[in-house]
Design a protein around this motif. Structure first.
Motif, short mmCIF file in Angstrom:
data_model
loop_
_atom_site.label_atom_id
_atom_site.label_comp_id
_atom_site.label_asym_id
_atom_site.label_seq_id
_atom_site.Cartn_x
_atom_site.Cartn_y
_atom_site.Cartn_z
N ASN A 177 9.46 -1.38 13.60
CA ASN A 177 8.88 -0.11 14.01
C ASN A 177 9.76 1.06 13.59
OD1 ASN A 177 6.38 -0.37 15.36
ND2 ASN A 177 7.38 -1.29 17.11
N ILE A 178 11.04 0.94 13.88
CA ILE A 178 11.96 2.05 13.57
C ILE A 178 12.01 2.28 12.05
CG2 ILE A 178 14.39 2.81 13.67
CD1 ILE A 178 14.58 1.20 16.35
N VAL B 21 10.50 -6.84 15.70
CA VAL B 21 9.40 -5.88 15.94
C VAL B 21 9.96 -4.47 16.11
CG1 VAL B 21 7.67 -5.17 17.64
CG2 VAL B 21 7.72 -7.52 16.86
N VAL B 22 10.97 -4.34 16.96
CA VAL B 22 11.51 -3.00 17.23
C VAL B 22 12.17 -2.42 15.97
CG1 VAL B 22 13.16 -1.68 18.63
CG2 VAL B 22 11.78 -3.46 19.70
N SER C 38 9.71 1.53 9.85
CA SER C 38 8.42 2.03 9.34
C SER C 38 8.20 3.50 9.72
CB SER C 38 7.26 1.24 9.94
OG SER C 38 7.42 -0.11 9.66
N PHE C 39 8.65 3.85 10.93
CA PHE C 39 8.38 5.22 11.41
C PHE C 39 9.38 6.25 10.90
CE2 PHE C 39 6.18 3.49 15.50
CZ PHE C 39 4.98 3.38 14.80
N TYR C 40 10.61 5.82 10.72
CA TYR C 40 11.65 6.79 10.34
C TYR C 40 12.40 6.36 9.07
CZ TYR C 40 10.76 8.29 15.11
OH TYR C 40 10.15 8.70 16.26
N THR D 239 11.50 -9.92 19.19
CA THR D 239 11.58 -8.56 19.74
C THR D 239 12.43 -7.66 18.84
OG1 THR D 239 11.33 -9.39 21.98
CG2 THR D 239 12.34 -7.23 21.76
N GLU E 121 0.85 -1.19 0.00
CA GLU E 121 0.00 0.00 0.00
C GLU E 121 0.89 1.25 0.00
OE1 GLU E 121 -3.62 2.01 0.12
OE2 GLU E 121 -3.19 -0.08 -0.22
N LYS E 122 2.00 1.16 0.75
CA LYS E 122 2.86 2.34 0.89
C LYS E 122 4.11 2.21 0.02
CE LYS E 122 1.39 4.07 5.27
NZ LYS E 122 1.77 4.56 6.59
#
Lengths: 328, 200
Positions: free
Chosen positions: B183-184, B179-180, B186-188, B176, B135-136
């Motif tokens: 997250n990093i 996941v972390v 995807s967000f930055y 873990t 999608e992105k």
């Protein structure tokens, strides 16, 4: 170095720390009034004073934190637990020193508030959000002064443990084995544990960041401006990363420290799961924040998330459990 | 249904399931408090019963979450009609397993399938394959999303099926880290890209 030096350091902390926390309370009250005045009247004059007070308060919080660091170093230097010979045969060390983290007992809320003040100063994006958080942080300071003052009787549980150790040493009877055994467990699996030095601070820094997300979500509902969604998201990101990592780090710690104790589905763990899934839901929902009624749903979800965060924090004090200070 | 609409409803569904898991947790808090009238209750058989009961409440929602992920993750690999057939087949086997061997076995199966599919997605994403759709836009975001989803399914699989496995903690740390890192990434994505350029 020994018990008298430790007591002197504790006394000194109370003497030098108490004025700092009193000034924090006074400045916070003024900060709260100015925040409310800005929210009502939106005059730049109020905001200019408000931001100065926030700077002063942040400085005071950091100063108090430096005093706390000093006290913790003094505990390390003055208190030495030398285990009795019989116990030494059962454990891998001959002696231990307390390496006390800076976010336990009455220092928790202080650490959270200090982190939140720093976040606010780093942010400084929207005056209305700063003023809103200014009110929240004033309440925090009041709660710290009256309910969780780290300078009034510093670290009461640690103090009772240290006192218990020196009393047992003084008596020289058989209780020393029991006291030493208990302290070995507390020092190894709690105070000096690498998990204790990573799990709670990550969560408290996450909480500090998520206060800004909460404030921005409130303003999303009021102003319906995309900028607030962006601010909420900007601070939800580090908050969520730290929340996720911090919570997960707690799992191996629980296995190591609590072993077969009753910790699974403990209220604090249930609360943490609740908080994490709600923030996950918020981050999912905001992808389509501009669609249909998703805007307000996202904002409400952000507010519910913060309510769940506060509840999770309070669970330690209101519901019994292995994380809790409340006894059934 | 357009992929955009499909994704939107999937996001709403996922949000609702996550919210429901939150409500189950609230119930757990209230129930634990209620049971604590007897201070020694965690030392009795009641505690085991409480754990089983809470697991039995959370598993259906985990299953729903996995179905929603099951629709979310393979959509990057398959066309929509194949995706629906694939999900239906996985779901069918899961339901049969639940009836024959219990909900943990069913969950274990669906999680194993998810891990396989997500690993394939991660490898293809890493290789910048054209065979997958996201999608992105953006390589780092896609990589982050793949790492995150894989980490989540590994963690859940580890909690549900591998609690007594000797590699439980090792698998936990693997999940873990994924996941972390996910997250990093995807967000930055911008900062990660700059960092990668700097390293190169």
């Amino acid at each position: 170095m020994g018990f008298p030096e430790y007591l002197a350091a504790r006394e000194s902390l109370a003497v030098i720390g108490q004025p700092v926390i009193t000034y924090i309370l006074i400045i916070s009250l003024l900060q709260g009034v100015l925040s409310l005045l800005y929210i009502i009247n939106r005059k730049d004059e109020y905001y200019n004073y408000l931001i100065k007070f926030i700077y002063i308060n942040t400085g005071l919080y950091v100063l108090g934190f430096i005093f706390l660091i000093w006290f913790h170093i003094q505990i390390y230097n003055t208190v030495l637990i030398e285990y009795p010979a019989v116990l030494r045969q059962m454990i891998p060390v001959d002696s231990s020193r307390f390496i006390i983290p800076l976010w336990i007992e009455s220092e928790k809320l202080y650490f959270w508030a200090m982190a939140a003040f720093i976040f606010v100063l780093v942010m400084q994006r929207r005056k209305d959000i700063i003023a809103f958080i200014g009110v929240i942080l004033s309440i925090f300071s009041g709660l710290i002064f009256f309910l969780s003052n780290p300078f009034k009787e510093p670290l009461p549980v640690v103090h009772s443990e240290i006192t218990m150790w020196y009393s047992a040493l003084g008596r020289g009877d058989g209780t020393i084995f029991q006291v030493a055994g208990t302290l070995y467990g507390r020092i190894t699996y709690y105070y000096n544990s690498i998990y204790m030095w990573t799990h709670p601070p990550m969560l408290f820094i996450a909480y500090a960041s998520l206060i800004i997300t909460f404030a921005a979500c409130v303003y999303m509902l009021i102003r319906r401006d995309k900028l607030y969604d962006e601010i909420a998201y900007r601070y939800a990101k580090p908050g969520y990363i730290l929340l996720t990592a911090g919570m997960l780090i707690g799992y191996p710690w629980a296995i190591e420290a609590w072993k077969d104790s009753a910790w699974w589905w403990d209220p604090k763990i249930s609360g943490s799961i609740m908080m994490w899934v709600l923030y996950s839901a918020y981050l999912h929902a905001r992808i389509y924040a501009n669609r249909d009624k998703m805007w307000s749903a996202t904002a409400y979800l952000g507010i519910i998330c913060f309510a769940s965060l506060v509840l999770t924090y309070l669970l330690t004090y209101i519901v019994p459990g292995i994380h809790s200070v409340v006894q059934p | 249904m357009k992929l955009k609409n499909y994704d939107y409803y999937l996001i709403i569904l996922t949000t609702l399931i996550l919210f429901a898991i939150g409500l189950v947790s609230v119930y757990g808090i209230i129930y634990y408090n209620y049971l604590s009238v007897d201070p020694q209750w965690t030392q009795t058989a009641l505690y085991g019963k409480y754990i089983d009961e809470m697991n039995s409440y959370i598993y259906p929602f985990l299953l729903l979450l996995l179905i929603s992920l099951g629709l979310c993750i393979p959509k990057r690999l398959f066309e929509q009609d194949i995706l629906v057939k694939f999900t239906a087949a996985v779901l069918g086997v899961t339901v049969v397993l639940i009836f024959l061997k219990g909900i943990e076995a069913g969950l274990g199966f669906i999680l194993a399938v998810m891990i396989t599919v997500q690993t394939a997605v991660l490898i293809l994403t890493f290789k910048k394959s054209q065979a997958i759709r996201f999608e992105k836009e953006g390589y780092i975001i896609r990589l982050g999303s793949s790492l995150l989803h894989l980490g989540v399914v590994i963690l859940v699989f580890n909690f549900v099926s591998l609690r007594d496995n000797p590699f439980h903690i090792l698998i936990f740390w693997t999940g873990t880290i994924l996941v972390v890192a996910g997250n990093i990434f995807s967000f930055y994505p911008g900062r990660i890209t700059s960092l990668l350029v700097l390293i190169k």
